[in-house]
Scaffold this active site. Structure first.
Site, PDB file in Angstrom:
ATOM      1  N   GLY A 246      60.146  58.577 -70.106  1.00  0.00           N
ATOM      2  CA  GLY A 246      60.782  57.974 -71.291  1.00  0.00           C
ATOM      3  C   GLY A 246      61.548  56.697 -71.034  1.00  0.00           C
ATOM      4  O   GLY A 246      62.211  56.187 -71.931  1.00  0.00           O
ATOM      5  N   HIS A 313      47.804  56.017 -70.698  1.00  0.00           N
ATOM      6  CA  HIS A 313      46.903  54.860 -70.510  1.00  0.00           C
ATOM      7  C   HIS A 313      47.116  54.186 -69.155  1.00  0.00           C
ATOM      8  O   HIS A 313      46.330  53.336 -68.752  1.00  0.00           O
ATOM      9  CB  HIS A 313      47.028  53.861 -71.676  1.00  0.00           C
ATOM     10  CG  HIS A 313      48.190  52.919 -71.574  1.00  0.00           C
ATOM     11  ND1 HIS A 313      48.112  51.594 -71.910  1.00  0.00           N
ATOM     12  CD2 HIS A 313      49.464  53.119 -71.160  1.00  0.00           C
ATOM     13  CE1 HIS A 313      49.290  51.013 -71.713  1.00  0.00           C
ATOM     14  NE2 HIS A 313      50.115  51.916 -71.275  1.00  0.00           N
TER      15      HIS A 313
HETATM   16  C1  LIG Z   1      54.616  52.113 -69.508  1.00  0.00           C
HETATM   17  S1  LIG Z   1      56.160  52.829 -69.169  1.00  0.00           S
HETATM   18  C2  LIG Z   1      56.444  53.716 -70.679  1.00  0.00           C
HETATM   19  C3  LIG Z   1      57.880  54.016 -70.874  1.00  0.00           C
HETATM   20  C4  LIG Z   1      58.244  54.672 -72.200  1.00  0.00           C
HETATM   21  N1  LIG Z   1      57.545  55.916 -72.422  1.00  0.00           N
HETATM   22  C5  LIG Z   1      58.040  53.712 -73.343  1.00  0.00           C
HETATM   23  O1  LIG Z   1      57.074  53.878 -74.081  1.00  0.00           O
HETATM   24  O2  LIG Z   1      58.823  52.775 -73.454  1.00  0.00           O
HETATM   25  C6  LIG Z   1      55.795  54.140 -68.020  1.00  0.00           C
HETATM   26  C7  LIG Z   1      57.011  54.924 -67.588  1.00  0.00           C
HETATM   27  O3  LIG Z   1      56.581  55.987 -66.729  1.00  0.00           O
HETATM   28  C8  LIG Z   1      57.519  56.108 -65.683  1.00  0.00           C
HETATM   29  N2  LIG Z   1      56.865  56.768 -64.543  1.00  0.00           N
HETATM   30  C9  LIG Z   1      55.925  56.276 -63.713  1.00  0.00           C
HETATM   31  N3  LIG Z   1      55.557  57.210 -62.826  1.00  0.00           N
HETATM   32  C10 LIG Z   1      56.273  58.315 -63.105  1.00  0.00           C
HETATM   33  C11 LIG Z   1      56.312  59.619 -62.551  1.00  0.00           C
HETATM   34  N4  LIG Z   1      55.537  59.954 -61.519  1.00  0.00           N
HETATM   35  N5  LIG Z   1      57.145  60.525 -63.090  1.00  0.00           N
HETATM   36  C12 LIG Z   1      57.939  60.188 -64.145  1.00  0.00           C
HETATM   37  N6  LIG Z   1      57.934  58.960 -64.725  1.00  0.00           N
HETATM   38  C13 LIG Z   1      57.115  58.038 -64.208  1.00  0.00           C
HETATM   39  C14 LIG Z   1      57.924  54.683 -65.398  1.00  0.00           C
HETATM   40  O4  LIG Z   1      59.144  54.622 -64.691  1.00  0.00           O
HETATM   41  C15 LIG Z   1      58.012  54.110 -66.815  1.00  0.00           C
HETATM   42  O5  LIG Z   1      59.286  54.291 -67.371  1.00  0.00           O
END
Ligand SMILES: C[S@@+](CC[C@H](N)C(=O)[O-])C[C@H]1O[C@@H](n2cnc3c(N)ncnc32)[C@H](O)[C@@H]1O
Length: 422
Positions: A246, A313
């Protein structure tokens, strides 16, 4: 009427509609001068004007191609963005204020490039991209595009990241496909190859604070109003939500503000959680909680709703399935899963200008992460591959939204199929 006349008539007709709208509402006519509006002033509700605009853009594009001809269309503009990259790297757009003029010599002194180099790149950018203007010889002023770049760091940063990080990765996609056929790994991409690395985009950027900060800034500006998810999902029917990946909790915070009964948990990686928690308004501290949780490990929180915005995605099917399966230990009968992201248009919608960003983002996800955008029919299939107890309920795209709200429910004991779970 032949096609070129048809297109020309369509352009005239729809342009007149738009012009009439601007005139009757006292709005300025579209312009690319430095003092122009940055976006066309067409409100969300003015559907016919929006459609007329799309029709003009599509007809112009087809007419231009027809008037160019097939063989000339195959000419590749292999210098396309070189000047833009140089202008941004040497900050020529910021070398003089909007509303004033400059010279090649002054830009040379500002940047350290020679005056001759500056002249070559600026002329290329004027001709190819409408960056700057040269209304009298040697006197350079801003165009609307350089006015935006010079004035808005977020827009400028997005352009820089696209040119410096994303574009070079695209050039190596064919090589990556040859080297790693059918790979679903995010460290076997055009991005990894062009960075001469065996790591993923995330790891490569994490090792470089400047590049990482620039990449992070891409996501600082909301790309669609939060209202669209707040108003278009029955949050009032639920008591708790986990915002999986998030980030800084923008959606969870908006839910908590609108629905005082809701308990919201924002999960992400440690660094992001720390920042998000630090920014949380004090008045929401009892209802919004930030929690470190890697979505590749089993979920620990049982909630009514699991919300994933722009998460899946970023991953190939293999990893999306793992993310979904890791929710399972916490799910209860009736738990909802919301997948909130762009969905690829069906084949019969491919002509629309709206299709282009989705299709382009799909290729972009491949070149950066071996990930993908998905068509609607792929969501139920993906959920089923993760676990047959996920039941896809449907999807909707609110007016003005870019993302679809796709909803699934967790059915314990496989009531849907009428036999107990194994
Ligand atoms: C494209 S962003 C989307 C963030 C948010 N859901 C939004 O729509 O604004 C992807 C998010 O996934 C988190 N992320 C990446 N790998 C992760 C993992 N293994 N576990 C938890 N979060 C993760 C990143 O830190 C980032 O905040």
């Amino acid at each position: 009427m032949n096609r070129i006349s048809e297109l020309s008539a369509a352009i005239a007709k729809h342009t007149a509609t738009i012009d009439g709208y601007f005139t009757s509402n006292g709005l300025p006519t579209p312009s690319l001068e430095a003092d122009a509006l940055w976006n066309l002033p067409i409100p969300d509700g003015a559907t016919d004007i929006k459609q007329a605009r799309v029709a003009v853009i599509e007809a112009c594009s087809e007419l231009r191609d027809l008037m160019t001809g097939p063989k000339e269309l195959l000419k590749f503009e292999w210098t396309a963005y070189v000047s833009v990259k140089v202008i941004l790297r040497f900050r020529l757009d910021q070398s003089f204020p909007v509303g004033e003029s400059t010279t090649f010599e002054a830009m040379s002194q500002y940047s350290g490039l020679s005056a001759k180099q500056v002249r070559r790149f600026v002329k290329h950018a004027i001709l190819n991209h409408r960056l700057f203007q040269e209304k009298s010889p040697g006197v350079i002023t801003h165009s609307a595009l350089t006015a935006v770049l010079a004035s808005e760091e977020i827009a400028r940063n997005a352009f820089v990241v696209q040119l410096d990080e994303f574009w070079p990765a695209g050039i190596r996609v064919a090589d990556a496909l040859e080297k790693w056929p059918g790979s679903e790994e995010n460290n076997e991409t055009g991005f990894s190859l062009v960075n001469n690395s065996s790591k993923s985009l995330y790891d490569i950027l994490a090792a470089d604070p400047v590049r990482n900060a620039r990449f992070g800034m891409l996501f600082n500006r909301p790309d669609e109003p939060l209202d669209l998810i707040i108003e278009n999902y029955p949050w009032q029917d639920f008591n708790s939500v986990v915002d999986v990946g998030g980030s800084h909790g923008a959606v969870a915070i908006a839910i908590a503000e609108k629905f005082p009964h809701m308990k919201c948990i924002v999960q992400d990686l440690p660094e992001t959680v720390k920042e998000g928690a630090a920014r949380l308004p004090v008045k929401l501290e009892d209802r919004v909680e930030f929690m470190v949780q890697d979505f590749f490990t089993p979920q620990r929180i049982t909630a009514d709703v699991y919300y994933l915005r722009s998460i899946l995605h970023n991953w190939s099917d293999k990893y999306c399935i793992k993310i979904l399966q890791n929710l399972v230990p916490a799910l209860k009968n009736g738990s909802r899963i919301i997948i909130h992201e762009r969905v690829l248009p069906d084949v019969d919608q491919l002509a629309g200008v709206d299709a282009k960003p989705a299709i382009n983002l799909d290729i972009g996800m491949l070149q950066l992460l071996n990930a993908q955008q998905r068509e609607m029919h792929e969501w139920p299939a993906l959920l089923q591959r993760a676990d047959h107890r996920f039941q896809f309920l449907g999807a909707k795209k609110p007016d003005g939204a870019i993302r679809w709200i796709c909803e699934a429910v967790w059915i314990e004991g496989d009531e849907r199929r009428g036999f107990p779970a194994q």
